[in-house]
Design an enzyme around this catalytic site. Structure first.
Site, PDB file in Angstrom:
ATOM      1  CE  LYS A  65       7.151  -5.228   3.137  1.00  0.00           C
ATOM      2  NZ  LYS A  65       5.703  -5.192   2.973  1.00  0.00           N
TER       3      LYS A  65
ATOM      4  CE  LYS B 134       1.651  -6.046   0.621  1.00  0.00           C
ATOM      5  NZ  LYS B 134       2.551  -5.566   1.658  1.00  0.00           N
TER       6      LYS B 134
ATOM      7  N   GLY C  64       0.847  -1.204   0.000  1.00  0.00           N
ATOM      8  CA  GLY C  64       0.000   0.000   0.000  1.00  0.00           C
ATOM      9  C   GLY C  64       0.875   1.243   0.000  1.00  0.00           C
ATOM     10  CG  ASN C  65       3.340   2.269   3.174  1.00  0.00           C
ATOM     11  OD1 ASN C  65       2.714   3.292   3.396  1.00  0.00           O
ATOM     12  ND2 ASN C  65       3.468   1.300   4.036  1.00  0.00           N
TER      13      ASN C  65
ATOM     14  CE  LYS D 202      -1.485  -2.893   7.874  1.00  0.00           C
ATOM     15  NZ  LYS D 202      -0.321  -3.073   7.047  1.00  0.00           N
TER      16      LYS D 202
HETATM   17  P1  ADP Z   1       4.438  -2.115   2.389  1.00  0.00           P
HETATM   18  O1  ADP Z   1       3.390  -1.068   2.248  1.00  0.00           O
HETATM   19  O2  ADP Z   1       5.110  -2.422   1.101  1.00  0.00           O
HETATM   20  O3  ADP Z   1       3.957  -3.339   3.135  1.00  0.00           O
HETATM   21  P2  ADP Z   1       5.966  -1.491   4.808  1.00  0.00           P
HETATM   22  O4  ADP Z   1       6.179  -0.089   5.248  1.00  0.00           O
HETATM   23  O5  ADP Z   1       5.005  -2.325   5.583  1.00  0.00           O
HETATM   24  O6  ADP Z   1       5.604  -1.424   3.255  1.00  0.00           O
HETATM   25  O7  ADP Z   1       7.371  -2.268   4.785  1.00  0.00           O
HETATM   26  C1  ADP Z   1       8.456  -1.749   4.042  1.00  0.00           C
HETATM   27  C2  ADP Z   1       9.342  -0.904   4.953  1.00  0.00           C
HETATM   28  O8  ADP Z   1      10.034  -1.739   5.868  1.00  0.00           O
HETATM   29  C3  ADP Z   1      10.467  -0.162   4.261  1.00  0.00           C
HETATM   30  O9  ADP Z   1      10.027   1.079   3.754  1.00  0.00           O
HETATM   31  C4  ADP Z   1      11.522   0.000   5.361  1.00  0.00           C
HETATM   32  O10 ADP Z   1      11.482   1.307   5.874  1.00  0.00           O
HETATM   33  C5  ADP Z   1      11.057  -0.941   6.454  1.00  0.00           C
HETATM   34  N1  ADP Z   1      12.069  -1.850   6.995  1.00  0.00           N
HETATM   35  C6  ADP Z   1      12.168  -2.149   8.312  1.00  0.00           C
HETATM   36  N2  ADP Z   1      13.149  -3.035   8.531  1.00  0.00           N
HETATM   37  C7  ADP Z   1      13.709  -3.322   7.338  1.00  0.00           C
HETATM   38  C8  ADP Z   1      14.754  -4.211   6.932  1.00  0.00           C
HETATM   39  N3  ADP Z   1      15.415  -4.960   7.811  1.00  0.00           N
HETATM   40  N4  ADP Z   1      15.076  -4.251   5.615  1.00  0.00           N
HETATM   41  C9  ADP Z   1      14.421  -3.500   4.724  1.00  0.00           C
HETATM   42  N5  ADP Z   1      13.392  -2.644   5.050  1.00  0.00           N
HETATM   43  C10 ADP Z   1      13.035  -2.556   6.349  1.00  0.00           C
HETATM   44 MG    MG Z   2       3.257  -3.441   5.144  1.00  0.00          MG
END
Ligand code: ADP
Ligand code: MG
Length: 312
Positions: free
Chosen positions: A270, A208, A11-12, A129
């Protein structure tokens, strides 16, 4: 039959850092992953899932700004984002396929998806969340809801129970087998609990990534690719010794997860989703940037998590 590829879009990723998230911006951002998915649709049967964090939080704020109309609960807002983002992905994909193939014959459908959760899930007790925009000092002072610090800044947080099963899994499987490109599980799915044979929506937003892994498992997807706004998985993320990883084993990923490299609510789910997918028999699990989906599949970008304990 062509292998099944499930692409989970963040979503981001639809609203890039520093953008306010206008509809024009979101349509523009979507062309980047969707043009790649259009090309991949010749090689794979495609399922697209997507997040809704920024969008559902914005709908909630819009509700709270209006005192004349009755408030809609979160479950209804999640349903709204499935329609809203499903429409945006579907129309963008149709445009990209037309650009690529002319009058194409591909069939695309968005499936309204419920996801069963457990009413006793501990996720209901502590909101984790993040949804909606990053909050400024003014909104922080006046807020009447929980907030947590995220890598983007302070954001509102809501309950996020784990997905137990995707209610429409059979419909989705049938549709991909019939050749449809399916958009499903938007925003992690509409969270429902079961009372006998009846479903009841609950006030929560399912992650998600975990919902995508569950769907991938339940329809027997071959490849899960989680596309987000960073190039892949890093250890010591945003610290001076940050290191992005290209290929790690499930054992290594589990160890880094335990050591706290992947926070809950962002990279944590993830990595967990990738691990779950591999455990359930999935062939490949990848985490990459939305601009590098094809490259990641070719082994030239992103992070691939591989089953077992071989050295990465
Ligand atoms: P999405 O909307 O794609 O689910 P999220 O914000 O939930 O995005 O997850 C992606 C974010 O995770 C990245 O923008 C980054 O800032 C953060 N992040 C936290 N820890 C890590 C990590 N170990 N490696 C890469 N990204 C990370
Ligand atoms: Mg996310």
């Amino acid at each position: 039959m062509r292998p099944i590829l499930l692409v989970a879009l963040g979503g981001n990723a639809l609203i890039r850092k520093g953008q306010s998230g206008t509809v024009a911006e979101q349509f523009q951002n979507l062309t980047i992953p969707v043009a790649q998915i259009a090309r991949l649709s010749n090689e794979f049967r495609i399922i697209i899932t997507h997040g809704n964090g920024p969008q559902v939080g914005t709908l909630l704020l819009q509700q709270e700004c209006c005192s004349e109309a009755p408030r809609l609960p979160l479950e209804i807002l999640v349903a709204q984002t499935q329609g809203q983002i499903g429409y945006m992905i579907e129309s963008t994909l149709d445009n990209e396929l037309t650009r690529l193939e002319g009058e194409h014959q591909k069939l695309i459908v968005t499936v309204l998806t419920y996801v069963l959760v457990d009413e006793n899930d501990p996720g209901f007790l502590t909101p984790t969340k993040p949804i909606g925009p990053v909050l400024d000092q003014d909104s922080l002072a006046g807020r009447a809801y929980p907030v947590a610090q995220t890598s983007r800044g302070p954001r509102r947080v809501v309950a996020s129970p784990r997905p137990v099963t995707i209610i429409e899994k059979r419909e989705i499987k049938r549709l991909i087998d019939m050749g449809f490109i399916v958009i499903a599980c938007g925003g992690g799915g509409i969270p429902v609990i079961r009372h006998g044979r009846a479903f009841q929506g609950v006030d929560a937003v399912i992650d998600k990534d975990l919902a995508s892994a569950k769907l991938a498992e339940e329809v027997g997807a071959d490849i899960l690719i989680i596309a987000t706004d960073v190039e892949g998985v890093a250890i010591s993320y945003s610290a001076p010794d940050e290191m992005f990883l290209r290929r790690i084993t499930a054992d290594e990923a589990e160890r880094y997860l335990r050591e706290g490299h992947f926070p809950p609510g962002s990279m944590g789910p993830k990595v967990e989703a990738a691990l779950q997918f591999l455990t359930s028999g999935g062939r490949r699990a990848l985490i990459c940037s939305i601009d590098a989906i094809e490259k990641a599949l070719a082994g030239e970008a992103g992070t691939e998590i591989v089953a077992g304990c071989e050295r990465g």
